[in-house]
Design a protein around this motif. Structure first.
Motif, PDB file in Angstrom:
ATOM      1  N   ILE A  10       0.861  -1.182   0.000  1.00 38.66           N
ATOM      2  CA  ILE A  10       0.000   0.000   0.000  1.00 38.66           C
ATOM      3  C   ILE A  10       0.896   1.230   0.000  1.00 38.66           C
ATOM      4  O   ILE A  10       1.494   1.577   1.023  1.00 38.66           O
ATOM      5  CB  ILE A  10      -0.945  -0.010   1.211  1.00 38.66           C
ATOM      6  CG1 ILE A  10      -1.836  -1.262   1.177  1.00 38.66           C
ATOM      7  CG2 ILE A  10      -1.803   1.248   1.237  1.00 38.66           C
ATOM      8  CD1 ILE A  10      -2.728  -1.422   2.386  1.00 38.66           C
ATOM      9  N   GLY A  11       1.025   1.862  -1.152  1.00 35.01           N
ATOM     10  CA  GLY A  11       1.899   3.017  -1.299  1.00 35.01           C
ATOM     11  C   GLY A  11       1.125   4.310  -1.459  1.00 35.01           C
ATOM     12  O   GLY A  11      -0.103   4.340  -1.378  1.00 35.01           O
ATOM     13  N   ARG A  12       1.852   5.397  -1.714  1.00 40.62           N
ATOM     14  CA  ARG A  12       1.181   6.688  -1.824  1.00 40.62           C
ATOM     15  C   ARG A  12       0.300   6.781  -3.061  1.00 40.62           C
ATOM     16  O   ARG A  12      -0.774   7.392  -3.035  1.00 40.62           O
ATOM     17  CB  ARG A  12       2.196   7.839  -1.858  1.00 40.62           C
ATOM     18  CG  ARG A  12       1.498   9.194  -1.710  1.00 40.62           C
ATOM     19  CD  ARG A  12       2.403  10.358  -2.012  1.00 40.62           C
ATOM     20  NE  ARG A  12       2.751  10.443  -3.416  1.00 40.62           N
ATOM     21  CZ  ARG A  12       1.928  10.846  -4.386  1.00 40.62           C
ATOM     22  NH1 ARG A  12       0.675  11.140  -4.107  1.00 40.62           N
ATOM     23  NH2 ARG A  12       2.337  10.929  -5.632  1.00 40.62           N
ATOM     24  N   GLY A  38      -3.191  11.950  -0.898  1.00 42.56           N
ATOM     25  CA  GLY A  38      -3.601  12.108   0.488  1.00 42.56           C
ATOM     26  C   GLY A  38      -4.140  10.860   1.144  1.00 42.56           C
ATOM     27  O   GLY A  38      -4.353  10.848   2.359  1.00 42.56           O
ATOM     28  N   ALA A  39      -4.348   9.789   0.373  1.00 43.82           N
ATOM     29  CA  ALA A  39      -4.851   8.546   0.970  1.00 43.82           C
ATOM     30  C   ALA A  39      -3.798   7.897   1.853  1.00 43.82           C
ATOM     31  O   ALA A  39      -4.103   7.368   2.924  1.00 43.82           O
ATOM     32  CB  ALA A  39      -5.299   7.576  -0.119  1.00 43.82           C
ATOM     33  N   VAL A  40      -2.551   7.922   1.382  1.00 45.36           N
ATOM     34  CA  VAL A  40      -1.428   7.368   2.132  1.00 45.36           C
ATOM     35  C   VAL A  40      -0.292   8.385   2.073  1.00 45.36           C
ATOM     36  O   VAL A  40       0.069   8.859   0.992  1.00 45.36           O
ATOM     37  CB  VAL A  40      -0.956   6.023   1.542  1.00 45.36           C
ATOM     38  CG1 VAL A  40       0.270   5.507   2.279  1.00 45.36           C
ATOM     39  CG2 VAL A  40      -2.082   4.995   1.591  1.00 45.36           C
ATOM     40  N   VAL A 207      13.200   3.735  -3.912  1.00 41.56           N
ATOM     41  CA  VAL A 207      12.823   5.141  -4.044  1.00 41.56           C
ATOM     42  C   VAL A 207      11.329   5.221  -4.346  1.00 41.56           C
ATOM     43  O   VAL A 207      10.901   4.930  -5.466  1.00 41.56           O
ATOM     44  CB  VAL A 207      13.629   5.842  -5.155  1.00 41.56           C
ATOM     45  CG1 VAL A 207      13.296   7.332  -5.185  1.00 41.56           C
ATOM     46  CG2 VAL A 207      15.122   5.639  -4.948  1.00 41.56           C
ATOM     47  N   GLY A 208      10.549   5.570  -3.342  1.00 40.39           N
ATOM     48  CA  GLY A 208       9.118   5.724  -3.533  1.00 40.39           C
ATOM     49  C   GLY A 208       8.764   7.140  -3.923  1.00 40.39           C
ATOM     50  O   GLY A 208       9.639   7.968  -4.234  1.00 40.39           O
TER      51      GLY A 208
END
Length: 362
Positions: A10-12, A38-40, A207-208
């Motif tokens: 679960i990423g941005r 804004g969810a994550v 690197v996210g």
């Protein structure tokens, strides 16, 4: 050992899942659902309803064969530290860990989820000259609230998180397995089948969009993990937006396409990001000179800009390789889809959920 495993990341920008099957894992299913901004944020669920809805949609579209998942955790609240404690049997160490490390934590021990990786035993002399048998561990602590919120969002979608695994450590396992396969293939080509060179210390960098995870290991044994919030691919997009005034989505697209007219701007932003990574590796080198980093493996959507690997190698002065899905999982082929749709070949954005699966298959 589970024969079928699903890893959930679960990423941005998206919720991604991969299903692997077999001892020599093959990719069975994969899929992703985009998340709104804004969810994550930096690995922490800020809008659980949106995350839950995305997970439900993903399971419906992806047709995964199980609702049990290995959940990836990677937030700026993660504390990973190598420490030495008085030796005790592993079962006793697990029970006593909360009391042994309470003073090392930035939060109350009751507000933290604790885990550890056994690294080995050492003998030390105390102040009186007496030998003491010690155990060296890698302590992993995460804020309980951040983990619990993610688990609740997944459970609300009808899924069950059987394991919450630190994503950088999952990537260490994946990078070590990929390196071993590569070394065996090279030895076979040289007429030395089965011969493996001594393991070298490697940094694995993920690197996210809004965080960067750096993990250092030798042959799959971790030495160091740091998750830096506020860094990542979004920084490159922000730079383009500030320099040109274009909309975010357009800047994101041009960043990935490496539009030639914006190349100087992107290279400058990439250099700033890599310099931050270099500072982290310098900190590690000062704290653990016994295991000097000899090479680097890079993954993550934030490293998608074509100049990233080149800039990494030049700045760090080390060989840099991409950690790809095909290097983590053998035989990656386009997934079967509906009759009227072309097969979709999974991208390297699925490296983290695939790596999460490997902990159950190994």
């Amino acid at each position: 050992m589970a024969s079928t495993v699903v890893g959930l990341d679960i990423g941005r920008t998206a919720v991604r899942a991969v299903e692997l099957r077999g001892k020599n894992p093959t990719l069975r299913r994969h899929g992703s659902i985009e998340l709104g901004r804004g969810a994550v944020e930096t690995g922490v669920v800020a809008d659980p309803h949106q995350v839950t809805a995305a997970c439900r949609k993903l399971w419906k579209a992806g047709r995964f064969s199980t609702r049990e998942v290995r959940l990836g955790i990677s937030s700026g609240s993660v504390l990973v530290r190598q420490i030495e404690l008085d030796w005790m049997p592993p079962a006793d160490l697990k029970r006593a860990l909360r009391y042994q490390v309470a003073e090392l934590l930035p939060v109350a021990v009751d507000d933290a989820n604790l885990d550890h990786v056994l690294l080995g035993e050492v003998t030390r002399r105390d102040e009186s000259g007496q030998e003491r048998r010690m155990v060296r561990i890698l302590l992993v602590a995460t804020a309980r609230g951040a983990v619990d919120e993610m688990v609740r969002a997944v459970r609300a979608a009808g899924l069950r998180a059987t394991t919450a695994d630190l994503a950088p450590l999952a990537l260490v396992r994946a990078a070590a397995a990929a390196g071993r396969r590569e070394a065996l293939a090279h030895a076979a080509e040289q007429g030395r089948p089965g011969e493996l060179p001594p393991p070298r210390t490697e940094a694995v960098i993920d690197v996210g969009s809004d965080k960067v995870a750096v993990a250092v290991h030798t042959g799959g044994v971790p030495h160091f993990v740091r998750v830096a919030a506020g860094l990542g691919g979004d920084g490159l997009t922000h730079t383009l937006v500030a320099a040109t005034g274009m909309e975010w989505d357009q800047a994101e697209r041009l960043k990935r396409e490496a539009a030639i007219e914006h190349e100087p701007t992107l290279r400058h932003a990439t250099s700033r990001l890599v310099n931050e990574i270099s500072a982290t590796l310098d900190f590690y080198s000062d704290s653990d000179p016994e295991h000097s980093v000899a090479s680097v493996a890079v993954t993550g959507a934030g490293a998608a800009h074509p100049s990233f690997l080149e800039t990494c190698s030049r700045t760090l002065g080390l060989p840099v390789r991409p950690l790809t899905l095909s290097s983590v999982v053998e035989g990656v082929t386009p997934a079967r889809r509906a009759k009227d749709e072309a097969p979709e070949r999974p991208s390297d954005a699925y490296v983290v959920p695939a790596a999460l699966c490997l902990g159950a298959i190994a």
